[in-house]
Scaffold this active site. Structure first.
Site, PDB file in Angstrom:
ATOM      1  N   GLU A 268       5.034   9.953  -3.861  1.00  0.00           N
ATOM      2  CA  GLU A 268       4.348   8.652  -3.971  1.00  0.00           C
ATOM      3  C   GLU A 268       4.618   8.045  -5.342  1.00  0.00           C
ATOM      4  O   GLU A 268       4.892   6.851  -5.476  1.00  0.00           O
ATOM      5  CB  GLU A 268       2.832   8.825  -3.801  1.00  0.00           C
ATOM      6  CG  GLU A 268       2.394   9.203  -2.408  1.00  0.00           C
ATOM      7  CD  GLU A 268       0.888   9.336  -2.314  1.00  0.00           C
ATOM      8  OE1 GLU A 268       0.173   8.515  -2.891  1.00  0.00           O
ATOM      9  OE2 GLU A 268       0.431  10.287  -1.662  1.00  0.00           O
TER      10      GLU A 268
ATOM     11  N   ASP B 221      -2.572   0.037   7.984  1.00  0.00           N
ATOM     12  CA  ASP B 221      -1.302   0.772   7.826  1.00  0.00           C
ATOM     13  C   ASP B 221      -0.208   0.245   8.763  1.00  0.00           C
ATOM     14  O   ASP B 221       0.759   0.960   9.059  1.00  0.00           O
ATOM     15  CB  ASP B 221      -1.483   2.289   8.067  1.00  0.00           C
ATOM     16  CG  ASP B 221      -2.382   2.939   7.025  1.00  0.00           C
ATOM     17  OD1 ASP B 221      -2.419   2.449   5.882  1.00  0.00           O
ATOM     18  OD2 ASP B 221      -3.048   3.931   7.358  1.00  0.00           O
TER      19      ASP B 221
ATOM     20  N   ASN C 206       0.849  -1.194   0.000  1.00  0.00           N
ATOM     21  CA  ASN C 206       0.000   0.000   0.000  1.00  0.00           C
ATOM     22  C   ASN C 206       0.879   1.236   0.000  1.00  0.00           C
ATOM     23  O   ASN C 206       1.954   1.233   0.607  1.00  0.00           O
ATOM     24  CB  ASN C 206      -0.856   0.000   1.281  1.00  0.00           C
ATOM     25  CG  ASN C 206      -1.731   1.237   1.409  1.00  0.00           C
ATOM     26  OD1 ASN C 206      -2.349   1.696   0.445  1.00  0.00           O
ATOM     27  ND2 ASN C 206      -1.795   1.804   2.609  1.00  0.00           N
TER      28      ASN C 206
ATOM     29  N   HIS D 208       0.866   5.077   1.324  1.00  0.00           N
ATOM     30  CA  HIS D 208       0.139   5.921   2.283  1.00  0.00           C
ATOM     31  C   HIS D 208       0.782   7.318   2.292  1.00  0.00           C
ATOM     32  O   HIS D 208       2.015   7.428   2.319  1.00  0.00           O
ATOM     33  CB  HIS D 208       0.184   5.298   3.683  1.00  0.00           C
ATOM     34  CG  HIS D 208      -0.603   6.088   4.680  1.00  0.00           C
ATOM     35  ND1 HIS D 208      -1.986   6.040   4.739  1.00  0.00           N
ATOM     36  CD2 HIS D 208      -0.221   6.985   5.618  1.00  0.00           C
ATOM     37  CE1 HIS D 208      -2.403   6.872   5.682  1.00  0.00           C
ATOM     38  NE2 HIS D 208      -1.355   7.457   6.221  1.00  0.00           N
TER      39      HIS D 208
HETATM   40  C1  GAR Z   1      -2.923   9.088  -2.653  1.00  0.00           C
HETATM   41  O1  GAR Z   1      -2.390  10.227  -2.039  1.00  0.00           O
HETATM   42  C2  GAR Z   1      -2.777   7.885  -1.734  1.00  0.00           C
HETATM   43  O2  GAR Z   1      -1.593   7.878  -0.992  1.00  0.00           O
HETATM   44  C3  GAR Z   1      -3.945   8.099  -0.814  1.00  0.00           C
HETATM   45  O3  GAR Z   1      -4.984   8.532  -1.667  1.00  0.00           O
HETATM   46  C4  GAR Z   1      -4.432   9.212  -2.800  1.00  0.00           C
HETATM   47  C5  GAR Z   1      -4.951   8.544  -4.056  1.00  0.00           C
HETATM   48  O4  GAR Z   1      -4.543   9.195  -5.201  1.00  0.00           O
HETATM   49  N1  GAR Z   1      -4.256   6.886  -0.116  1.00  0.00           N
HETATM   50  C6  GAR Z   1      -4.708   6.855   1.130  1.00  0.00           C
HETATM   51  O5  GAR Z   1      -4.941   7.858   1.776  1.00  0.00           O
HETATM   52  C7  GAR Z   1      -4.923   5.458   1.696  1.00  0.00           C
HETATM   53  N2  GAR Z   1      -4.823   5.485   3.116  1.00  0.00           N
HETATM   54  P1  GAR Z   1      -4.627   8.527  -6.644  1.00  0.00           P
HETATM   55  O6  GAR Z   1      -5.992   7.885  -6.808  1.00  0.00           O
HETATM   56  O7  GAR Z   1      -4.469   9.692  -7.581  1.00  0.00           O
HETATM   57  O8  GAR Z   1      -3.504   7.533  -6.767  1.00  0.00           O
END
Ligand code: GAR
Length: 193
Positions: free
Chosen positions: A181, A152, A109, A111
């Protein structure tokens, strides 16, 4: 060749980073072979279709609050498609542990914080960045970790920090963290495949 499934719930910028990395042959022994979304009509699905990746929608809205049945449906798809590695990329639903126990050390995952800060149940999307700004941290960042039965809580694979600026809003901080990310998620996939 390892089959990789990506689980999404939204815009799919992390999925796009994986698609781009695959095109650059950054993980030649892995193939993005399935994208599963917990929502219909999300842009992540369009990104998959545009790149000829098989898609499936398992709508949380149809299963809510039955987490077990939802998870079993996803597990069924993962098994039917001979998936070796599962990547949560902006996937917003906590799955029942029947899924992670079926993929020990083969489920990761991304995060948007430096775990263990601002992580666990309730910390997702912009909420993570709101909490970081409210606490006044000077550094935040992104983490890629293995998924286990604790939200997490699995072993950390990669982390990268970003500076928090005085005039940051949750949105500007999110944008800066999403950049890292997109850097560390493909790197982690490369390490694992
Ligand atoms: C990202 O920032 C990811 O890290 C977060 O949601 C966003 C999705 O963006 N995930 C979480 O918060 C999970 N706990 P994306 O759909 O553009 O990849």
């Amino acid at each position: 060749m390892k089959n990789i499934a990506v689980l999404v719930s939204g815009g799919g910028t992390n999925l796009q980073a994986l698609i781009d990395a695959e095109k650059r042959s950054e993980f030649p022994s892995g193939r993005l072979s399935l994208v599963i979304s917990s929502k219909a009509d999300v842009y992540a699905l369009e990104r998959a279709v545009n790149n000829n990746i098989k898609t499936a929608v398992v709508s949380w809205a149809d299963f809510k609050p039955d987490r077990k049945a939802f998870s079993q449906e996803i597990l069924k798809l993962l098994k039917e498609n001979n998936i070796d590695l599962v990547v949560y990329a902006g996937f917003m639903i906590i799955l029942d542990e029947c899924v992670c126990t079926a993929f020990p050390n083969r489920m990761i995952n991304v995060h948007p914080s430096l775990i263990p800060a601002f992580s666990g149940e309730g910390f997702y999307g912009l909420k993570v960045h709101e909490a970081a700004l409210a606490r006044g941290v000077k550094l935040s960042g992104a983490t890629v970790h293995f998924v286990n039965e604790i939200c997490d809580g699995g072993e950390i694979i990669l982390q990268k920090a970003v500076e928090v600026k005085d005039d940051d809003t949750p949105e500007t901080l999110q944008a800066r963290i999403m950049e890292v990310e997109r850097e560390i998620l493909p790197k982690a996939v490369k390490l694992l495949v």
